[in-house]
Design a protein around this motif. Structure first.
Motif, PDB file in Angstrom:
ATOM      1  N   LYS A  65       0.839  -1.208   0.000  1.00  0.00           N
ATOM      2  CA  LYS A  65       0.000   0.000   0.000  1.00  0.00           C
ATOM      3  C   LYS A  65       0.869   1.252   0.000  1.00  0.00           C
ATOM      4  O   LYS A  65       0.566   2.225  -0.689  1.00  0.00           O
ATOM      5  N   VAL A  66       1.928   1.225   0.790  1.00  0.00           N
ATOM      6  CA  VAL A  66       2.854   2.363   0.816  1.00  0.00           C
ATOM      7  C   VAL A  66       3.466   2.525  -0.567  1.00  0.00           C
ATOM      8  O   VAL A  66       3.549   3.636  -1.098  1.00  0.00           O
ATOM      9  N   ARG A  67       3.859   1.410  -1.166  1.00  0.00           N
ATOM     10  CA  ARG A  67       4.485   1.436  -2.495  1.00  0.00           C
ATOM     11  C   ARG A  67       3.517   2.003  -3.538  1.00  0.00           C
ATOM     12  O   ARG A  67       3.905   2.813  -4.376  1.00  0.00           O
ATOM     13  N   SER A  68       2.250   1.600  -3.484  1.00  0.00           N
ATOM     14  CA  SER A  68       1.299   2.097  -4.490  1.00  0.00           C
ATOM     15  C   SER A  68       1.074   3.603  -4.341  1.00  0.00           C
ATOM     16  O   SER A  68       0.932   4.314  -5.334  1.00  0.00           O
ATOM     17  N   GLY A  69       1.063   4.090  -3.098  1.00  0.00           N
ATOM     18  CA  GLY A  69       0.951   5.534  -2.891  1.00  0.00           C
ATOM     19  C   GLY A  69       2.159   6.277  -3.426  1.00  0.00           C
ATOM     20  O   GLY A  69       2.033   7.350  -4.032  1.00  0.00           O
ATOM     21  N   LEU A  70       3.337   5.698  -3.218  1.00  0.00           N
ATOM     22  CA  LEU A  70       4.566   6.304  -3.750  1.00  0.00           C
ATOM     23  C   LEU A  70       4.571   6.290  -5.269  1.00  0.00           C
ATOM     24  O   LEU A  70       5.008   7.246  -5.905  1.00  0.00           O
ATOM     25  N   GLU A  71       4.095   5.198  -5.850  1.00  0.00           N
ATOM     26  CA  GLU A  71       4.049   5.109  -7.314  1.00  0.00           C
ATOM     27  C   GLU A  71       3.130   6.176  -7.898  1.00  0.00           C
ATOM     28  O   GLU A  71       3.453   6.805  -8.904  1.00  0.00           O
ATOM     29  N   ALA A  73       2.365   9.069  -6.556  1.00  0.00           N
ATOM     30  CA  ALA A  73       2.962  10.392  -6.357  1.00  0.00           C
ATOM     31  C   ALA A  73       4.242  10.577  -7.151  1.00  0.00           C
ATOM     32  O   ALA A  73       4.542  11.679  -7.603  1.00  0.00           O
ATOM     33  N   GLY A  74       4.996   9.509  -7.332  1.00  0.00           N
ATOM     34  CA  GLY A  74       6.318   9.628  -7.943  1.00  0.00           C
ATOM     35  C   GLY A  74       6.397   9.243  -9.398  1.00  0.00           C
ATOM     36  O   GLY A  74       7.496   9.162  -9.949  1.00  0.00           O
ATOM     37  N   THR A  75       5.266   9.025 -10.045  1.00  0.00           N
ATOM     38  CA  THR A  75       5.276   8.631 -11.456  1.00  0.00           C
ATOM     39  C   THR A  75       6.053   9.648 -12.285  1.00  0.00           C
ATOM     40  O   THR A  75       5.776  10.841 -12.233  1.00  0.00           O
ATOM     41  N   GLY A  76       7.054   9.161 -12.993  1.00  0.00           N
ATOM     42  CA  GLY A  76       7.879  10.019 -13.835  1.00  0.00           C
ATOM     43  C   GLY A  76       8.920  10.818 -13.068  1.00  0.00           C
ATOM     44  O   GLY A  76       9.673  11.585 -13.657  1.00  0.00           O
ATOM     45  N   ARG A  77       8.957  10.666 -11.757  1.00  0.00           N
ATOM     46  CA  ARG A  77       9.881  11.462 -10.952  1.00  0.00           C
ATOM     47  C   ARG A  77      10.823  10.602 -10.117  1.00  0.00           C
ATOM     48  O   ARG A  77      11.955  10.974  -9.875  1.00  0.00           O
ATOM     49  N   LEU A  78      10.340   9.462  -9.616  1.00  0.00           N
ATOM     50  CA  LEU A  78      11.150   8.577  -8.778  1.00  0.00           C
ATOM     51  C   LEU A  78      11.284   7.215  -9.468  1.00  0.00           C
ATOM     52  O   LEU A  78      10.297   6.681  -9.960  1.00  0.00           O
ATOM     53  N   ASP A  79      12.502   6.678  -9.449  1.00  0.00           N
ATOM     54  CA  ASP A  79      12.683   5.357 -10.056  1.00  0.00           C
ATOM     55  C   ASP A  79      12.310   4.255  -9.065  1.00  0.00           C
ATOM     56  O   ASP A  79      12.101   4.498  -7.877  1.00  0.00           O
ATOM     57  N   ASP A  80      12.212   3.026  -9.577  1.00  0.00           N
ATOM     58  CA  ASP A  80      11.800   1.891  -8.751  1.00  0.00           C
ATOM     59  C   ASP A  80      12.729   1.670  -7.565  1.00  0.00           C
ATOM     60  O   ASP A  80      12.269   1.375  -6.454  1.00  0.00           O
ATOM     61  N   ALA A  81      14.029   1.791  -7.782  1.00  0.00           N
ATOM     62  CA  ALA A  81      14.983   1.555  -6.698  1.00  0.00           C
ATOM     63  C   ALA A  81      14.787   2.561  -5.573  1.00  0.00           C
ATOM     64  O   ALA A  81      14.832   2.195  -4.387  1.00  0.00           O
ATOM     65  N   THR A  82      14.543   3.819  -5.928  1.00  0.00           N
ATOM     66  CA  THR A  82      14.316   4.849  -4.909  1.00  0.00           C
ATOM     67  C   THR A  82      13.054   4.557  -4.122  1.00  0.00           C
ATOM     68  O   THR A  82      13.028   4.667  -2.893  1.00  0.00           O
ATOM     69  N   ASP A  84      11.680   1.625  -3.661  1.00  0.00           N
ATOM     70  CA  ASP A  84      11.958   0.459  -2.810  1.00  0.00           C
ATOM     71  C   ASP A  84      12.714   0.871  -1.550  1.00  0.00           C
ATOM     72  O   ASP A  84      12.423   0.392  -0.453  1.00  0.00           O
ATOM     73  N   GLU A  85      13.684   1.773  -1.709  1.00  0.00           N
ATOM     74  CA  GLU A  85      14.457   2.264  -0.559  1.00  0.00           C
ATOM     75  C   GLU A  85      13.562   3.006   0.431  1.00  0.00           C
ATOM     76  O   GLU A  85      13.701   2.847   1.651  1.00  0.00           O
ATOM     77  N   ILE A  86      12.654   3.827  -0.089  1.00  0.00           N
ATOM     78  CA  ILE A  86      11.743   4.580   0.782  1.00  0.00           C
ATOM     79  C   ILE A  86      10.837   3.629   1.557  1.00  0.00           C
ATOM     80  O   ILE A  86      10.671   3.766   2.770  1.00  0.00           O
ATOM     81  N   VAL A  87      10.258   2.650   0.858  1.00  0.00           N
ATOM     82  CA  VAL A  87       9.366   1.685   1.514  1.00  0.00           C
ATOM     83  C   VAL A  87      10.122   0.930   2.600  1.00  0.00           C
ATOM     84  O   VAL A  87       9.632   0.771   3.728  1.00  0.00           O
ATOM     85  N   ALA A  88      11.339   0.466   2.294  1.00  0.00           N
ATOM     86  CA  ALA A  88      12.141  -0.268   3.277  1.00  0.00           C
ATOM     87  C   ALA A  88      12.480   0.611   4.482  1.00  0.00           C
ATOM     88  O   ALA A  88      12.401   0.166   5.637  1.00  0.00           O
ATOM     89  N   ALA A  89      12.840   1.870   4.224  1.00  0.00           N
ATOM     90  CA  ALA A  89      13.183   2.788   5.317  1.00  0.00           C
ATOM     91  C   ALA A  89      11.969   3.059   6.206  1.00  0.00           C
ATOM     92  O   ALA A  89      12.081   3.084   7.432  1.00  0.00           O
TER      93      ALA A  89
END
Length: 154
Positions: A65-71, A73-82, A84-89
């Motif tokens: 759920k956190v990942r889908s919210g980030l996706e 908000a971050g479409t076209g701005r944040l890459d997958d690795a970033t 993943d790092e945010i979700v893990a943190a």
């Protein structure tokens, strides 16, 4: 530990070593009844994270759920690795707090990470999370961002 071959409960540890990047202990055991050897792994059992929603209901923490919210908000701005790092943190931060976590804390953790990384993604997430209703809400949030960040140098 029950022997997987003869089901007896009597064994001895022959060898122990760290495994899985120090996340587990690998043990070689020998059954004292049948003499056969088998391997077991000992890991920390993380206590489940529970999120208390605004309505008062609780549910298990869901990193997806956190990942889908980030996706969103971050479409076209944040890459997958970033992402993943945010979700893990965020999950690590919440586990450090432990127990029941208010859903507001999860949302604020996402906002804190986005604020440090990308202001546009931050505003996208904030507009949904905080329920922006008009332009004044965006203006207020942009004003807050400008207060807390240094101007860009040209």
């Amino acid at each position: 530990m029950r022997c997987p071959y003869c089901r007896e409960n009597d064994d001895k540890v022959v060898d122990s070593r760290v495994a899985e990047d120090a996340a587990a202990i690998r043990r070689r055991r020998e059954c004292l009844a049948c003499g056969r050897r088998f391997t077991t792994y000992e890991r920390v059992d993380n206590a489940p994270l529970v999120v208390t929603k605004r309505s008062g209901t609780t549910e298990p923490f869901d990193a997806a759920k956190v990942r889908s919210g980030l996706e969103a908000a971050g479409t076209g701005r944040l890459d997958d690795a970033t992402m993943d790092e945010i979700v893990a943190a965020i999950e690590e931060e919440l586990r450090a707090i432990g127990g029941e976590i208010p859903s507001e804390r999860v949302g604020m953790a996402v906002l804190e990470h986005l604020k440090a990384l990308d202001h546009v993604a931050y505003l996208r997430f904030a507009s949904v999370y905080k329920g922006f209703e008009d332009l004044a809400d965006f203006e207020r949030e942009v004003g807050e961002l400008q207060k807390t960040t240094a101007p860009k140098r040209h």
